[in-house]
Design a protein around this motif. Sequence first.
Motif, short mmCIF file in Angstrom:
data_model
loop_
_atom_site.label_atom_id
_atom_site.label_comp_id
_atom_site.label_asym_id
_atom_site.label_seq_id
_atom_site.Cartn_x
_atom_site.Cartn_y
_atom_site.Cartn_z
N ASN A 1 0.85 -1.18 0.00
CA ASN A 1 0.00 0.00 0.00
C ASN A 1 0.89 1.25 0.00
O ASN A 1 1.85 1.34 0.78
CB ASN A 1 -0.90 -0.02 1.24
CG ASN A 1 -1.80 1.18 1.35
OD1 ASN A 1 -1.37 2.25 1.78
ND2 ASN A 1 -3.07 1.00 0.99
N GLN A 2 0.59 2.23 -0.86
CA GLN A 2 1.45 3.40 -0.98
C GLN A 2 1.53 4.18 0.33
O GLN A 2 2.61 4.62 0.74
CB GLN A 2 0.94 4.31 -2.11
CG GLN A 2 1.87 5.46 -2.47
CD GLN A 2 3.23 4.98 -2.93
OE1 GLN A 2 3.34 3.97 -3.63
NE2 GLN A 2 4.28 5.69 -2.52
N THR A 3 0.39 4.33 0.98
CA THR A 3 0.39 5.03 2.28
C THR A 3 1.17 4.22 3.31
O THR A 3 1.92 4.77 4.12
CB THR A 3 -1.05 5.24 2.77
OG1 THR A 3 -1.79 5.95 1.78
CG2 THR A 3 -1.07 6.03 4.07
N GLY A 4 0.99 2.91 3.26
CA GLY A 4 1.72 2.04 4.18
C GLY A 4 3.21 2.09 3.95
O GLY A 4 4.00 2.11 4.90
N LEU A 5 3.62 2.11 2.68
CA LEU A 5 5.04 2.18 2.35
C LEU A 5 5.66 3.46 2.88
O LEU A 5 6.75 3.43 3.48
CB LEU A 5 5.23 2.09 0.84
CG LEU A 5 6.66 2.27 0.32
CD1 LEU A 5 7.57 1.20 0.89
CD2 LEU A 5 6.69 2.26 -1.20
N GLN A 6 4.97 4.56 2.70
CA GLN A 6 5.49 5.84 3.19
C GLN A 6 5.62 5.83 4.71
O GLN A 6 6.60 6.35 5.27
CB GLN A 6 4.56 6.98 2.75
CG GLN A 6 5.07 8.38 3.08
CD GLN A 6 6.41 8.68 2.43
OE1 GLN A 6 6.66 8.30 1.28
NE2 GLN A 6 7.30 9.33 3.18
N TYR A 7 4.65 5.21 5.37
CA TYR A 7 4.70 5.14 6.84
C TYR A 7 5.87 4.28 7.30
O TYR A 7 6.57 4.61 8.26
CB TYR A 7 3.39 4.59 7.37
CG TYR A 7 3.29 4.55 8.87
CD1 TYR A 7 3.41 5.71 9.63
CD2 TYR A 7 3.10 3.34 9.56
CE1 TYR A 7 3.33 5.69 11.01
CE2 TYR A 7 3.01 3.31 10.93
CZ TYR A 7 3.12 4.48 11.66
OH TYR A 7 3.05 4.44 13.03
N LEU A 8 6.12 3.18 6.62
CA LEU A 8 7.24 2.30 6.96
C LEU A 8 8.57 3.01 6.76
O LEU A 8 9.50 2.85 7.58
CB LEU A 8 7.19 1.02 6.12
CG LEU A 8 6.05 0.05 6.43
CD1 LEU A 8 6.04 -1.09 5.42
CD2 LEU A 8 6.18 -0.51 7.85
N LEU A 9 8.69 3.79 5.70
CA LEU A 9 9.93 4.54 5.47
C LEU A 9 10.14 5.60 6.55
O LEU A 9 11.27 5.86 6.97
CB LEU A 9 9.91 5.19 4.08
CG LEU A 9 9.90 4.21 2.89
CD1 LEU A 9 9.84 4.98 1.57
CD2 LEU A 9 11.11 3.29 2.93
N GLU A 10 9.04 6.19 7.01
CA GLU A 10 9.15 7.17 8.11
C GLU A 10 9.62 6.49 9.40
O GLU A 10 10.31 7.12 10.22
CB GLU A 10 7.79 7.83 8.34
CG GLU A 10 7.34 8.75 7.21
CD GLU A 10 5.94 9.28 7.43
OE1 GLU A 10 5.35 8.95 8.49
OE2 GLU A 10 5.43 10.00 6.56
N LEU A 11 9.28 5.23 9.55
CA LEU A 11 9.70 4.49 10.74
C LEU A 11 11.13 3.96 10.62
O LEU A 11 11.61 3.26 11.53
CB LEU A 11 8.74 3.30 10.99
CG LEU A 11 7.29 3.64 11.35
CD1 LEU A 11 6.45 2.37 11.43
CD2 LEU A 11 7.24 4.40 12.66
N ARG A 12 11.82 4.30 9.55
CA ARG A 12 13.20 3.86 9.32
C ARG A 12 13.30 2.34 9.32
O ARG A 12 14.16 1.73 9.97
CB ARG A 12 14.15 4.45 10.37
CG ARG A 12 14.04 5.96 10.57
CD ARG A 12 14.65 6.75 9.44
NE ARG A 12 16.07 6.57 9.36
CZ ARG A 12 16.96 7.34 10.02
NH1 ARG A 12 16.53 8.32 10.80
NH2 ARG A 12 18.26 7.13 9.87
N VAL A 13 12.40 1.72 8.56
CA VAL A 13 12.33 0.26 8.57
C VAL A 13 13.59 -0.38 7.99
O VAL A 13 13.90 -1.54 8.27
CB VAL A 13 11.07 -0.20 7.80
CG1 VAL A 13 11.22 0.04 6.30
CG2 VAL A 13 10.76 -1.65 8.07
N GLY A 14 14.31 0.40 7.15
CA GLY A 14 15.54 -0.14 6.58
C GLY A 14 16.58 -0.52 7.61
O GLY A 14 17.42 -1.41 7.38
N GLU A 15 16.53 0.12 8.78
CA GLU A 15 17.52 -0.15 9.84
C GLU A 15 17.38 -1.56 10.43
O GLU A 15 18.33 -2.09 10.98
CB GLU A 15 17.39 0.90 10.95
CG GLU A 15 17.75 2.32 10.51
CD GLU A 15 17.63 3.31 11.65
OE1 GLU A 15 17.01 2.95 12.68
OE2 GLU A 15 18.14 4.43 11.52
#
Length: 355
Positions: A254-268
């Motif tokens: 989900n585009q909104t979900g993806l943006q929220y995950l990126l805000e949470l620094r999920v890459g870390e």
Amino acid sequence: MDDAERSDELFEKSEEEFLDKLSTVLNSAGNNLHKFVEEQPNNYLNSDLDRCLQSVEVATRKLHTNVHLLVDPVMSTKTKETIKMTELQSRYDDLYSKWQSQQRQLESTQAEIFRLKNQIMHQSTFCTSLGAVLCNLLWRASYFTQNVHVWLSGFQNKVGEFLCIVNGSFVSFINTYGDGLPSMNSDEFQFIMGLLGIVTNMSSTPEGREFLITNTNGKDLVQKLVIRISGIPLPSGNSLKRLMLMILYNVSVNQTGLQYLLELRVGEILGKCFEDSVPMELQVRALWFLQSITYDLNDATALKDILKAVPMIKIEKMTENEQDPMAPIAKEILENLEKAKATLNFDVRNSTNIN
């Protein structure tokens, strides 16, 4: 020293003073009588016997008065102390009776608390067992998308409440057990697995993941999953972590979900998913998740987090074996990252955005 001992000491002291004074008075009276006897011949000669007898009578009355003056205060003090002692004894008996009553009440209360604790423990065990059974049934039912559609079309308030329950139960479970997760067959573990399984199936549908990321309780749950996933112990938490990665992957679609995950620094958090100790099944789930969040990536901070956390050498090795089912996914991830670097003018040497 208690009141009774102080009272006895006071009386003994008063009695000693009284005896000293009485001895002084008697000595004085004795001296007067001795003087009187010695002076008798002269008194006879002087015809002054009546006056001497009067003196003796006066001295005797004075002695009697002085004795009363000494004895009466002592007896009065003794009487007061006796009354006081009686009052203190009465108060002590009353307090002791109250203490005994309170002790009996305390024993009764403790017995009641013990009974209630056992009752709560049995009820808690029953509720956990019931929750495990019902959640596993709902997990299977949520596999059918039409059921999820019915839930979200007519019971959104209840689904929101359900997500709040999932959030609280999941956090409580992790805080309670930490690194020592219970057996996968235990009711507690099955209860949490059932809850996350339902969320996984719900987020696998477009309307389900949209609701999950737009509902306050759903967003809070996603945040908790991101924060807690790195701390899930392995191998006891393998199945739990698998469901968490599946939920995060579904949300990232989900585009909104993806943006929220990126805000949470999920890459870390993704780097730990590719460690050698992590089972291959979880690495595959993490690879799918990484492929999803790197698709058309245009967030420099997220790109920096991914390049820093994820072992790119390991991803590159996955592409070398074309027979490996993960090779196409790994290749796509590398292509996504290269595209993101070019789009963002990303300098790999210092990992900064130079736009």
